[in-house]
Design a protein around this motif. Sequence first.
Motif, PDB file in Angstrom:
ATOM      1  N   TRP A 289      70.271  47.141   7.749  1.00 46.13           N
ATOM      2  CA  TRP A 289      69.317  45.877   7.751  1.00 46.13           C
ATOM      3  C   TRP A 289      69.240  44.754   6.826  1.00 46.13           C
ATOM      4  CZ3 TRP A 289      63.338  45.886   7.134  1.00 46.13           C
ATOM      5  CH2 TRP A 289      62.930  44.844   7.941  1.00 46.13           C
ATOM      6  N   ASN A 290      69.285  43.422   6.980  1.00 44.20           N
ATOM      7  CA  ASN A 290      69.349  42.822   6.064  1.00 44.20           C
ATOM      8  C   ASN A 290      67.648  42.007   5.950  1.00 44.20           C
ATOM      9  OD1 ASN A 290      68.819  40.872   8.176  1.00 44.20           O
ATOM     10  ND2 ASN A 290      70.363  39.538   7.536  1.00 44.20           N
ATOM     11  N   GLY A 291      66.804  42.504   6.754  1.00 47.23           N
ATOM     12  CA  GLY A 291      65.369  42.031   6.326  1.00 47.23           C
ATOM     13  C   GLY A 291      64.937  41.232   7.327  1.00 47.23           C
ATOM     14  N   ILE A 292      65.870  40.530   8.165  1.00 43.98           N
ATOM     15  CA  ILE A 292      65.599  39.408   9.121  1.00 43.98           C
ATOM     16  C   ILE A 292      66.092  39.784  10.438  1.00 43.98           C
ATOM     17  CG2 ILE A 292      65.660  37.079   9.661  1.00 43.98           C
ATOM     18  CD1 ILE A 292      66.062  36.568   6.697  1.00 43.98           C
ATOM     19  N   ARG A 293      67.320  40.245  10.632  1.00 44.62           N
ATOM     20  CA  ARG A 293      67.952  40.283  12.015  1.00 44.62           C
ATOM     21  C   ARG A 293      67.504  41.649  12.568  1.00 44.62           C
ATOM     22  NH1 ARG A 293      74.181  39.002  11.088  1.00 44.62           N
ATOM     23  NH2 ARG A 293      73.766  40.353   9.421  1.00 44.62           N
ATOM     24  N   ASP A 294      68.171  41.979  13.806  1.00 48.36           N
ATOM     25  CA  ASP A 294      67.617  43.330  14.283  1.00 48.36           C
ATOM     26  C   ASP A 294      68.556  44.483  13.423  1.00 48.36           C
ATOM     27  OD1 ASP A 294      66.767  41.990  16.332  1.00 48.36           O
ATOM     28  OD2 ASP A 294      68.084  42.112  17.608  1.00 48.36           O
ATOM     29  N   MET A 295      67.664  45.668  13.300  1.00 45.68           N
ATOM     30  CA  MET A 295      68.157  46.828  12.684  1.00 45.68           C
ATOM     31  C   MET A 295      69.270  47.437  13.467  1.00 45.68           C
ATOM     32  SD  MET A 295      64.225  47.955  11.335  1.00 45.68           S
ATOM     33  CE  MET A 295      64.944  49.014  10.510  1.00 45.68           C
ATOM     34  N   LYS A 296      70.356  48.076  12.502  1.00 44.64           N
ATOM     35  CA  LYS A 296      71.337  48.610  13.247  1.00 44.64           C
ATOM     36  C   LYS A 296      71.307  50.274  12.815  1.00 44.64           C
ATOM     37  CE  LYS A 296      76.414  48.925  13.507  1.00 44.64           C
ATOM     38  NZ  LYS A 296      77.825  48.434  13.065  1.00 44.64           N
TER      39      LYS A 296
ATOM     40  N   MET B 172      68.775  48.994  -6.763  1.00 45.05           N
ATOM     41  CA  MET B 172      67.879  48.939  -5.608  1.00 45.05           C
ATOM     42  C   MET B 172      67.230  47.436  -5.580  1.00 45.05           C
ATOM     43  SD  MET B 172      64.022  50.586  -5.242  1.00 45.05           S
ATOM     44  CE  MET B 172      63.359  49.589  -6.504  1.00 45.05           C
ATOM     45  N   TYR B 173      67.018  46.840  -6.434  1.00 47.98           N
ATOM     46  CA  TYR B 173      66.537  45.360  -6.694  1.00 47.98           C
ATOM     47  C   TYR B 173      67.782  44.425  -6.130  1.00 47.98           C
ATOM     48  CZ  TYR B 173      64.972  40.879  -8.228  1.00 47.98           C
ATOM     49  OH  TYR B 173      64.638  39.569  -8.289  1.00 47.98           O
ATOM     50  N   SER B 174      68.876  44.507  -6.607  1.00 50.68           N
ATOM     51  CA  SER B 174      69.829  43.667  -6.346  1.00 50.68           C
ATOM     52  C   SER B 174      70.284  44.081  -4.925  1.00 50.68           C
ATOM     53  CB  SER B 174      71.390  44.261  -7.143  1.00 50.68           C
ATOM     54  OG  SER B 174      70.849  43.871  -8.393  1.00 50.68           O
TER      55      SER B 174
ATOM     56  N   ARG C 221      69.104  40.436  -3.867  1.00 53.11           N
ATOM     57  CA  ARG C 221      70.250  39.490  -4.000  1.00 53.11           C
ATOM     58  C   ARG C 221      71.291  39.492  -2.979  1.00 53.11           C
ATOM     59  NH1 ARG C 221      71.615  40.937 -10.337  1.00 53.11           N
ATOM     60  NH2 ARG C 221      69.979  39.807 -11.474  1.00 53.11           N
ATOM     61  N   TYR C 222      71.503  40.890  -2.449  1.00 51.58           N
ATOM     62  CA  TYR C 222      72.407  40.724  -1.266  1.00 51.58           C
ATOM     63  C   TYR C 222      71.809  41.064   0.022  1.00 51.58           C
ATOM     64  CZ  TYR C 222      74.813  42.480  -5.781  1.00 51.58           C
ATOM     65  OH  TYR C 222      75.209  42.470  -6.963  1.00 51.58           O
ATOM     66  N   ASN C 223      70.470  41.091  -0.081  1.00 49.79           N
ATOM     67  CA  ASN C 223      69.845  41.027   1.412  1.00 49.79           C
ATOM     68  C   ASN C 223      70.384  42.250   2.143  1.00 49.79           C
ATOM     69  OD1 ASN C 223      68.477  38.733   0.947  1.00 49.79           O
ATOM     70  ND2 ASN C 223      70.172  37.495   1.688  1.00 49.79           N
ATOM     71  N   ASN C 224      70.609  43.279   1.678  1.00 51.87           N
ATOM     72  CA  ASN C 224      71.024  44.564   2.127  1.00 51.87           C
ATOM     73  C   ASN C 224      69.770  45.406   1.906  1.00 51.87           C
ATOM     74  OD1 ASN C 224      72.163  46.518   3.115  1.00 51.87           O
ATOM     75  ND2 ASN C 224      74.006  46.707   1.867  1.00 51.87           N
TER      76      ASN C 224
ATOM     77  N   THR D 110      67.545  52.860   0.652  1.00 49.28           N
ATOM     78  CA  THR D 110      68.255  54.175   0.520  1.00 49.28           C
ATOM     79  C   THR D 110      68.358  54.707  -1.083  1.00 49.28           C
ATOM     80  OG1 THR D 110      69.724  53.560   2.311  1.00 49.28           O
ATOM     81  CG2 THR D 110      70.444  55.373   1.005  1.00 49.28           C
ATOM     82  N   VAL D 111      68.755  53.449  -2.052  1.00 54.53           N
ATOM     83  CA  VAL D 111      68.594  54.044  -3.394  1.00 54.53           C
ATOM     84  C   VAL D 111      67.174  54.276  -3.646  1.00 54.53           C
ATOM     85  CG1 VAL D 111      68.906  52.972  -5.563  1.00 54.53           C
ATOM     86  CG2 VAL D 111      70.507  52.345  -3.794  1.00 54.53           C
ATOM     87  N   ALA D 112      66.184  53.672  -3.361  1.00 56.79           N
ATOM     88  CA  ALA D 112      64.828  54.052  -3.448  1.00 56.79           C
ATOM     89  C   ALA D 112      64.558  55.411  -3.098  1.00 56.79           C
ATOM     90  CB  ALA D 112      63.668  53.312  -2.951  1.00 56.79           C
TER      91      ALA D 112
END
Length: 289
Positions: A40-47, A250-252, A256-259, A265-267
Amino acid sequence: MVTKRRDWGAIGFLLPALIVYLSVIVIPVFYSFFISLFEWNGIRDMKFVGFGNYKTLFTNDPIFIISIKNNLIWIVLTLLLTMTVALMLAVILNKKFHGRTFFRGFFYFPSVIAPIAVSIIWRWMYEPNFGFINQFAQSLGSDFFQTWLSNPKTSLYAIFAANLWAVVGQSMILFLAGLQTVSVDALEAATIDGAGAIKRFIHITIPYMRETFIIVFATLIIAGMKVFDIVMGLTAGGPNNSTEMLSTYMYSQSFRYNNVGMGTTVACIMVLIMLFIIVPYISFTAKEQ
């Protein structure tokens, strides 16, 4: 009936705190784990990918492995150096001498400075051309020159040195409080029996400070796992990812990468690592009391 009223009254008083705890801690933790199962990029539908994000991080993400390695190095250095320096300062400043209150405040003062301000201070200290460290070495007649933050071999340790300066005062205060709990009678009895200063410290002072060591140990590990501000302020994970931490990665990934799925997952992995380290340690030490 009176007992029931008291029970309901106690529940009523605890309910606001319980609601806050559930809404701020418990629910976000479980929701974060839920997000980590998706791409998920935070905007589109979650896969939905199941544990695919976890598998990718451990099998196909060298930067994540570097982050874990750096966090482990940071924790080891923290336990070896920060605890040692803090304990030494506490023992020295626990003695009665003129001006000890000033020195307690002097060593504690960096702990109240914002981490981002600490990073700005030390960025100028490490500046290669006119920074204090290189200039001081050259003023002694040495041709010493080091690019502290842009050299992958020294950058992580340079950041740790800055962080040590900033956080050692907090642990020192905790150790000072612990030293107040040491029995004066036990120390005097050991002195009469002929025990030297080192034996008194090992066999009397340290056992009396068991709870303090538990608190300092736990807080330093937690701080070491989530260190973020000072790394971002000095190197932002560079050069060449040599100072990347789990928190910065996690922040990046998230911003940064909208992932968002991968960042969450890192968190989650950070939380699991802290639980695996801290919970067994506290349980073990609590049984020995």
